[in-house]
Write an enzyme that holds these catalytic residues in place. Structure first.
Site, PDB file in Angstrom:
ATOM      1  N   PRO A 288       0.822  -1.212   0.000  1.00 18.05           N
ATOM      2  CA  PRO A 288       0.000   0.000   0.000  1.00 18.05           C
ATOM      3  C   PRO A 288       0.856   1.263   0.000  1.00 18.05           C
ATOM      4  CG  PRO A 288       0.088  -0.937   2.206  1.00 18.05           C
ATOM      5  CD  PRO A 288       0.893  -1.848   1.328  1.00 18.05           C
ATOM      6  N   ARG A 290      -0.799   4.906  -1.221  1.00 20.82           N
ATOM      7  CA  ARG A 290      -1.758   5.985  -0.972  1.00 20.82           C
ATOM      8  C   ARG A 290      -2.453   5.853   0.383  1.00 20.82           C
ATOM      9  NH1 ARG A 290      -4.526   8.458  -5.294  1.00 20.82           N
ATOM     10  NH2 ARG A 290      -4.113   6.574  -6.482  1.00 20.82           N
ATOM     11  N   ARG A 327      -2.427  16.329  -9.418  1.00 15.50           N
ATOM     12  CA  ARG A 327      -3.497  15.331  -9.561  1.00 15.50           C
ATOM     13  C   ARG A 327      -4.807  15.889 -10.140  1.00 15.50           C
ATOM     14  NH1 ARG A 327      -5.552  12.586  -6.207  1.00 15.50           N
ATOM     15  NH2 ARG A 327      -5.502  10.599  -7.305  1.00 15.50           N
ATOM     16  N   CYS A 358       0.933  28.950 -14.936  1.00 12.86           N
ATOM     17  CA  CYS A 358       0.460  29.500 -16.208  1.00 12.86           C
ATOM     18  C   CYS A 358      -0.152  28.410 -17.064  1.00 12.86           C
ATOM     19  CB  CYS A 358       1.601  30.201 -16.928  1.00 12.86           C
ATOM     20  SG  CYS A 358       2.204  31.552 -15.934  1.00 12.86           S
TER      21      CYS A 358
HETATM   22  N1  LLP Z   1       2.548  -1.546  -6.165  1.00 13.96           N
HETATM   23  C1  LLP Z   1       2.673  -1.276  -7.474  1.00 13.96           C
HETATM   24  C2  LLP Z   1       3.308  -2.267  -8.342  1.00 13.96           C
HETATM   25  C3  LLP Z   1       2.176  -0.081  -7.995  1.00 13.96           C
HETATM   26  O1  LLP Z   1       2.293   0.165  -9.293  1.00 13.96           O
HETATM   27  C4  LLP Z   1       1.567   0.861  -7.125  1.00 13.96           C
HETATM   28  C5  LLP Z   1       1.060   2.134  -7.640  1.00 13.96           C
HETATM   29  C6  LLP Z   1       1.481   0.544  -5.761  1.00 13.96           C
HETATM   30  C7  LLP Z   1       1.973  -0.677  -5.315  1.00 13.96           C
HETATM   31  C8  LLP Z   1       0.871   1.470  -4.753  1.00 13.96           C
HETATM   32  O2  LLP Z   1      -0.474   1.720  -5.033  1.00 13.96           O
HETATM   33  P1  LLP Z   1      -1.359   2.592  -4.010  1.00 13.96           P
HETATM   34  O3  LLP Z   1      -1.548   1.782  -2.743  1.00 13.96           O
HETATM   35  O4  LLP Z   1      -0.630   3.852  -3.749  1.00 13.96           O
HETATM   36  O5  LLP Z   1      -2.628   2.806  -4.739  1.00 13.96           O
HETATM   37  N2  LLP Z   1      -0.089   8.776  -9.450  1.00 13.96           N
HETATM   38  C9  LLP Z   1      -1.371   8.120  -9.283  1.00 13.96           C
HETATM   39  C10 LLP Z   1      -1.226   6.782  -8.645  1.00 13.96           C
HETATM   40  C11 LLP Z   1      -0.340   5.841  -9.436  1.00 13.96           C
HETATM   41  C12 LLP Z   1      -0.175   4.529  -8.766  1.00 13.96           C
HETATM   42  C13 LLP Z   1       0.815   3.700  -9.481  1.00 13.96           C
HETATM   43  N3  LLP Z   1       1.124   2.469  -8.865  1.00 13.96           N
HETATM   44  C14 LLP Z   1      -2.291   9.037  -8.479  1.00 13.96           C
HETATM   45  O6  LLP Z   1      -1.862  10.116  -8.074  1.00 13.96           O
HETATM   46  O7  LLP Z   1      -3.459   8.734  -8.279  1.00 13.96           O
END
Ligand code: LLP
Length: 435
Positions: A288, A290, A327, A358
């Site tokens: 995890p 986010r 975002r 800008c």
């Molecule tokens: N593991 C892998 C292989 C991943 O690609 C990701 C996120 C995570 C774990 C962690 O996922 P989370 O628990 O954070 O959802 N920039 C985008 C989010 C991109 C996530 C990419 N991979 C945003 O701001 O919403």
């Protein structure tokens, strides 16, 4: 209620002024300036403990914080203290982890195009696992490991073909994903590993089905697919793969409309899927990002200019925007905000909070009801801990904000604000132009 189901940090106090971690946000703004990223330590540690608690019956779960959400040395230190390992996707991330004093056997190296240099460094640091993403990388990693006389412990990243209901840009688990081995190519790669890539030691499979996921069922299905595939491989090839990495993705609550499941619900989906199939998979990794860091973070801005357009819509410009939080512009992401110095105000209006950059698309929040804002007021945007600083840029040559950690009425700088000199420190004027 799980912390990822709340919009605000757990220590938020709403008196005249907003306080987080026992610190008055107006004081923080005076002391450190704005825009300012603020991380609440109690919220961060709280969600870490929720994860540990939720999976406590499953002894062999390994929590790997996805550093891409927010990777700074102090944050890594706290997660290390909380017993987390780390999912990293670049030398920059695993170098930060290494320099923070973490045992590198607790670190995974993911990513779809790891460079030879990164692979060499990861092998030198004895990184715990490589998640091998494609044929090219398998050959490259095997070759570099052989040159060094080492064996790399690997997982294979597969695309399980699950589509979750998240924003399109951040789905990675579907079959036309750029990440991982399609299930139809698994046999080919396993044969290569068995017969040719003798410096790769296959431990298990990895998948990641997307981000900002609200459906526990996705995890249930994912775990079942992974287990079935692992047992098929074990039977067919006489192997004994014992590890499964289920990725990250649990959603958070940016606005009242968001309904992410609790960590406990996620844990139940995973363990239910395990029980139904009854295969002995001793180790499950979960990554995890986010859901660990988002709710702990807020961004504090100062309001500046404002304008009312002829149809009556009012824009209030902040001193930050798409460079510290890309975002909304990238994903139409929505946020919740408050005026940190006017919590008791009774005069409200609908405004659009615009960034300072800008670009017309630099709008942080559209049509939000807030107390009447005047220049100098402080705006607190919630849930900015994840994918804000980590995706920040210097667009318009603006210095990146500072970050402070708050806890028990104490605040500490954990990332310095960039200076104007920082902005030009990598610039070079070739001699022939210096006339
Ligand atoms: N593991 C892998 C292989 C991943 O690609 C990701 C996120 C995570 C774990 C962690 O996922 P989370 O628990 O954070 O959802 N920039 C985008 C989010 C991109 C996530 C990419 N991979 C945003 O701001 O919403």
């Amino acid at each position: 209620m799980s912390i990822n189901q709340q919009i605000k940090p757990v220590t938020t106090e709403e008196n005249e002024n907003l306080r987080i971690g026992g610190c008055d946000l107006t004081e923080l703004a005076k002391r450190y300036g704005t825009p300012l990223y603020v991380i609440d330590e109690a919220t961060l540690r709280g969600i870490c403990r929720e994860y540990k608690q939720a999976f406590q019956d499953y002894k062999n779960i390994k929590m790997m914080y996805a550093c891409k959400a927010l990777c700074t040395s102090a944050i890594i230190k706290i997660l290390d203290e909380e017993g987390f390992g780390f999912d990293t996707v670049s030398a920059g991330e695993f170098y930060t982890v290494y320099k923070s004093g973490v045992d590198m056997s607790k670190v995974l190296f993911n990513g779809s195009n790891k460079s030879a240099g990164e692979i060499e460094l990861a092998l030198e640091y004895n990184i715990g696992r490589f998640s091998v993403d494609n044929f090219y990388e398998a050959e490259l990693l095997n070759r570099i490991a052989a040159q060094k006389g080492l064996t790399a412990d690997i997982l294979l990243r597969i695309t399980p073909g699950i589509e979750c209901h998240t924003h399109n840009y951040i789905q990675t688990g579907q079959t036309d994903s750029k990440f991982g081995f399609d299930l139809s190519t698994i046999d080919e790669i396993i044969n290569l590993i068995k017969n040719r890539y003798t410096n790769l030691n296959l431990k298990g499979l990895h998948a990641h089905i997307g981000s900002q996921i609200f459906e526990p069922k996705c995890y249930y299905d994912e775990v079942q697919i992974l287990i079935k595939e692992i047992s098929r491989i074990n039977e067919h090839y006489g192997l004994s793969l014992k590890e499964m990495n289920i990725g990250g993705g649990l959603g958070v609550k940016y606005t009242e409309a968001d309904t992410p499941p609790s960590v406990e619900t996620l844990a139940k989906a995973v363990t239910d899927a395990m029980q139904e199939i009854s295969l002995d998979i001793p180790t499950i990794y979960i990554e995890p990002g986010r859901s660990i860091i988002s709710t702990a973070g807020i961004t504090l801005y100062t309001a500046g200019s404002s304008k009312v357009i002829p149809n009556g819509k009012k824009y209030v410009a902040l001193d930050g925007g798409m460079a510290d939080n890309p975002r909304p512009a990238m994903y139409q992401a929505e946020y919740t905000a408050q005026v940190a110095n006017k919590l008791k105000s009774k005069e409200f209006e609908i405004v659009t909070l615009a960034g300072r950059y800008c670009e017309s698309g630099d709008i942080l929040i559209n049509d939000i009801k807030l107390p009447k804002i005047e220049a100098g007021d402080l705006i607190c945007v919630y849930n900015t801990g994840a994918y804000n600083y980590s995706m920040a840029s210097n667009y318009n040559r603006v210095e990146k904000p500072a970050m402070v950690l708050v806890n028990n009425s104490q605040s500490d700088i954990i990332v310095y604000r960039e200076t104007l000199d920082n902005l030009i420190m990598y610039d070079v004027i070739p001699d022939r132009l210096k006339k």
